[in-house]
Design an enzyme around this catalytic site. Structure first.
Site, PDB file in Angstrom:
ATOM      1  CG  HIS A 399     131.929  19.815 -29.078  1.00 47.67           C
ATOM      2  ND1 HIS A 399     132.933  19.231 -28.166  1.00 47.67           N
ATOM      3  CD2 HIS A 399     131.495  20.557 -28.334  1.00 47.67           C
ATOM      4  CE1 HIS A 399     133.012  19.978 -27.121  1.00 47.67           C
ATOM      5  NE2 HIS A 399     132.241  21.014 -27.034  1.00 47.67           N
ATOM      6  CG  ASP A 431     135.189  17.136 -29.508  1.00 51.07           C
ATOM      7  OD1 ASP A 431     134.777  17.508 -30.403  1.00 51.07           O
ATOM      8  OD2 ASP A 431     134.963  17.374 -28.194  1.00 51.07           O
ATOM      9  CB  SER A 508     133.228  23.399 -24.411  1.00 50.37           C
ATOM     10  OG  SER A 508     133.503  22.345 -25.100  1.00 50.37           O
TER      11      SER A 508
END
Length: 656
Positions: A399, A431, A508
Site C-alpha cells: 500500500h 500487502d 508503515s
C-alpha cells in the site's frame, strides 16, 4: 638556527625543518621508519634521504648540519637501540645535524599537542600510549607491536575482522553479526577467492601495512551501517580507552588532555560507543579533553630537538591542535561509581543504532500533477521500507508503493541521498512489495525469525530516520496469533503479530525489530492506540524467495484502501480502548489508510471510516469487499459510519 623533526610511523613519515622563530622552512614526506621492521641501517638511510629533500626545500645546503634533529619514530622505546640509530645516522651523513635526539613517536605527538603534560594515544597501523605528568614523569602503555600488542590499531582491527570471518565459517566462534559484507571487503583487498588465499599474506608475504589497509575499507562499510564492522570498531574503541584508563590513574590532575594521533581516529563516530563504554566500566573519573593535531607531530619532534640543545622554540598551541570531544564522567557515572540508568537501560537506542542505517523513507509523487507553489510533482503518499539486499533491493508494504499510473517513487537513504526507485514485485493480498534503487554496497537489515516470538517480548517499530514523519516507537508483542482473515486477507494461511508499539504512517512499511536488531516483521497498520499489526518476517522470507517467479498480471477493480475486518474480538478490543465508539456497530471493515488520488479518495472515503454495507449488502469482512468488486460493475454505493454519523458515499472503482 635550524631544527629538524621527524614523525615516523610504520607506514609513512614526515620531516619538517624550522628556523629559530618556529616557522617551517622545509618539509618532505617519506616511507615508514620503524627500525624493528626495517633494520637500523635501512631506517637511517630513509631518514637521511628525507633530510636531504627537506634541506633542498628549505634552500639549505646538504653539507650544512642542522643545529639539532629530533627523531620521534614508531618502535623507539628502547634507549640502547635509540642511541644506535642516532649513531648510524651520523655515520652515514656527518652533516646531518650537530645533535640528534631519538624518542618514540608518542613523545613527538605528546609534545606537539600537550607540551605541559598530558597523554598521547596513537592508533595508526599500530597503537601506543604515553603519559607525561606535570612534574616530568613518563609512563607508557602498549606499543608492543603486532605480535604482543597494537590493540585498537588498524592492524588489530583488520586482524580482528579476518579472524571473525575465519572462526565463524569454522564454527569455532560464531560471529555476533552477519559476515558477508566484511568478507567481501577482505576478499577484494587481498584479491582472494578463498580463505586459503589469505594465508600467504599472513605468513610468507606478510606486510603489516598492507594487512592493516583492510581497516580503511571497513570504516566506510561501518558508516553505512554494517553491523559486524561497527561491532569491530566499537571493540577497537574499547581497546583504546583501556590505554587511557591504565594511564589516567598515574596522574593526579583532575583533567587530562589526550592527543589522539593516527588514521584510526578518523573513524571517531564508530569508535565512540566502545570508548565511552570502556571508560565507564573502568570508572575513569577524570575529565578528558580529546584533541586532534592540526600539524604533523614532526613539529613536536623539532620542538624536542631544540629543547635537547637548550633552545626554547616558539610555538602557538592553538594552531597546533583542536578539541574534538570532551569526556565528563559525571554525565554517565553516579556518585557511587555505578553506570548511570540512562546508559544502563538504553537498550532501545542500541537497537536503533544498529538498525537505522538500513531503513529508508519512500515518497510517491504524481508525475502528471504539479504543485502550484513549488512546481514540483504532487506527493501522493509516503511510508518506509528497509534494505534486504546490498544491491538496492528494498522491502515495504504494497500500500506504500501501489498507486495510479505515472507515479514516481523516490527513496531517501540514511545518508540523506535521494534515488528514484522502481517497483519490482507486488502482492496486494499480503500487502508486500519490493522496489529497487540503482545503488550498490548498501547496509542490509538482518532478518530474524517470527516463529519463536512470545507475547510480552519487547519490539521496536521503526520508520525512516530522515522522514519528516520520523518515528521510532517501542512496545511489546500483544499476540502472535491474529489470523489473516481478521485483517481481510483471503487465501493466506498466515497469522499476524499484534503489538502495542504504535505503527503510524511514518513507519508503515518499516521493520518491526527485536532487541537483537533483527527484523521480525513489517509494520503494516495501526487500528487504534495499543492495537497495531505487523506482517511476520517468516512469510516475508517466502515472498522474497518466490519473487523471481511472477504471477500473470490480473485486472481487478481497485478502491485504493487498506482495511481491517472488524471481527467480534477486534470490536471488543476497540470498545475497551475507545469508550466513545458507537455501540450499534456489529460488523464492518475499518479503513485505516486511503491512497491519495485513488477511487476511494476521490469518492470521499477517509481513514477511520467504518464501512458497514455496499450496495445495500452487509459488509462483515474484507472478503465481502473483494467479492463485490469482482462481481459488480459501475459505481458502488458505500454506507459508512464516521464518528457518530452515518453517511452514504458513491465510489467508482478503477481497473488495476
Amino acid at each position: 638556527m635550524y631544527f629538524g623533526g621527524v614523525e615516523g610511523g610504520a607506514t609513512h613519515s614526515n620531516l619538517v625543518i624550522c628556523d629559530e622563530t618556529g616557522k617551517v622552512v622545509g618539509r618532505t614526506k617519506g616511507p615508514g621508519t620503524n627500525h624493528w621492521t626495517l633494520g637500523i641501517d635501512e631506517c637511517a638511510k630513509r631518514i637521511i634521504d628525507m633530510l636531504h629533500l627537506a634541506k633542498d626545500d628549505a634552500n639549505i645546503p646538504r653539507d650544512r648540519p642542522l643545529d639539532s634533529l629530533g627523531l620521534t619514530l614508531s618502535g623507539c622505546e628502547q634507549e640502547s637501540s635509540n642511541s644506535e640509530l642516532a649513531a648510524r645516522v651520523k655515520e652515514r651523513d656527518a652533516a646531518a645535524a650537530k645533535a640528534i635526539y631519538v624518542a618514540s613517536d608518542t613523545a613527538g605527538s605528546l609534545f606537539t599537542g600537550a607540551p605541559d603534560g598530558g597523554m598521547v594515544l596513537i592508533a595508526g597501523t599500530g597503537s601506543n600510549a604515553l603519559l607525561r605528568t606535570a612534574d616530568g614523569q613518563q609512563h607508557g602503555c602498549g606499543g608492543w607491536g603486532y605480535l604482543l600488542g597494537d590493540e585498537g590499531g588498524a592492524y588489530w582491527i583488520a586482524h580482528k575482522a579476518v579472524k571473525t570471518v575465519f572462526d565463524d565459517v569454522d564454527g569455532l566462534q560464531p560471529s555476533p553479526h552477519p559476515t558477508d559484507r566484511v568478507w567481501e571487503v577482505i576478499r577484494e583487498h587481498f584479491n582472494a577467492d578463498t580463505r586459503a588465499d589469505l594465508l600467504p599474506h599472513a605468513y610468507k608475504h606478510f606486510d603489516k601495512s598492507m594487512f592493516a589497509g583492510v581497516t580503511a575499507k571497513l570504516s566506510p562499510l561501518a558508516y553505512k551501517g554494517d553491523s559486524l564492522s561497527r561491532h569491530i570498531f566499537s571493540l577497537a574503541g574499547a581497546a583504546l580507552a583501556s590505554h587511557v584508563a591504565a594511564l589516567a590513574v598515574r596522574s593526579d590532575a583532575p583533567r587530562l588532555r589526550v592527543v589522539c594521533v593516527g588514521s584510526v581516529w578518523k573513524s571517531w563516530d564508530i569508535l565512540k560507543p566502545g570508548v565511552l563504554r570502556q571508560l565507564r566500566e573502568r570508572q575513569v573519573k577524570k575529565e578528558l579533553e580529546l584533541v586532534r593535531l592540526r600539524v604533523s607531530s614532526a613539529m613536536g619532534a623539532a620542538w624536542l630537538a631544540a629543547k635537547h640543545v637548550n633552545y626554547e622554540l616558539p610555538r602557538d598551541d592553538s594552531a597546533f591542535c583542536t578539541v574534538f570531544y570532551t569526556y565528563y564522567p559525571e554525565e554517565t557515572v553516579n556518585g557511587n561509581g555505578d553506570m548511570g540508568r540512562r546508559e544502563k537501560f538504553n537498550f532501545i537506542a542500541d537497537v536503533v543504532a544498529v538498525s537505522a542505517p538500513s531503513v529508508v523513507y519512500i515518497e510517491i509523487k504524481d508525475g502528471r500533477r504539479l504543485d502550484l507553489f513549488s512546481g514540483q510533482p504532487v506527493t501522493l503518499s509516503n511510508g518506509s521500507g528497509f534494505i534486504v539486499k546490498e544491491d538496492g533491493l528494498i522491502l515495504t508494504n504494497a500500500h506504500v508503493v501501489v498507486n495510479k499510473p505515472n507515479a514516481i517513487v523516490n527513496v531517501r537513504l540514511f545518508d540523506g541521498s535521494m534515488h528514484t526507485g522502481f517497483v519490482e514485485d507486488v502482492d496486494l493480498k499480503s500487502d508486500l512489495a519490493t522496489l529497487r534503487i540503482p545503488v550498490k554496497g548498501l547496509p542490509v537489515m538482518k532478518l530474524g525469525s517470527s516463529s519463536d516470538i512470545q507475547p510480552g517480548e519487547w519490539v521496536v517499530a521503526m520508520g525512516s530516520p530522515l522522514a519528516l514523519s520520523n518515528t521510532v516507537t517501542a512496545g511489546v508483542v500483544s499476540s502472535t496469533q491474529r489470523a489473516s482473515e481478521e485483517l481481510g486477507l483471503r487465501g493466506k494461511d498466515m497469522v499476524y503479530i499484534q503489538t502495542d508499539a504504535p505503527i503510524t504512517f511514518g513507519n508503515s512499511g518499516g521493520p518491526l525489530v527485536n532487541l537483537d536488531g533483527e527484523a521480525i516483521g513489517i509494520n503494516s497498520m495501526k487500528v487504534t492506540s495499543g492495537i497495531s499489526f505487523a506482517i511476520p518476517i517468516d512469510y516475508v522470507k517466502e515472498f522474497l524467495a518466490k519473487r523471481t517467479t511472477k504471477s500473470p498480471q490480473v485486472s481487478r477493480r481497485y478502491l485504493g484502501i487498506t482495511m481491517l475486518s472488524l471481527t467480534p474480538n477486534i470490536l471488543m478490543e476497540l470498545r475497551m480502548r475507545n469508550p466513545e465508539m458507537p455501540t450499534d456497530i456489529e460488523h464492518g471493515i475499518l479503513v485505516w489508510k486511503v491512497i491519495i488520488g485513488s477511487p476511494a479518495y476521490n469518492g470521499g472515503l477517509q481513514p477511520g471510516d467504518i464501512v458497514v454495507s455496499i450496495n445495500s449488502n452487509p459488509v462483515r469482512t474484507a472478503s465481502d469487499i473483494y467479492t463485490l468488486l469482482e462481481n459488480t460493475t459501475g459505481n458502488l454505493r458505500v454506507e459508512i459510519v464516521r464518528g457518530r454519523q452515518r453517511l452514504t458515499l458513491t465510489i467508482t472503482p478503477e481497473m488495476h
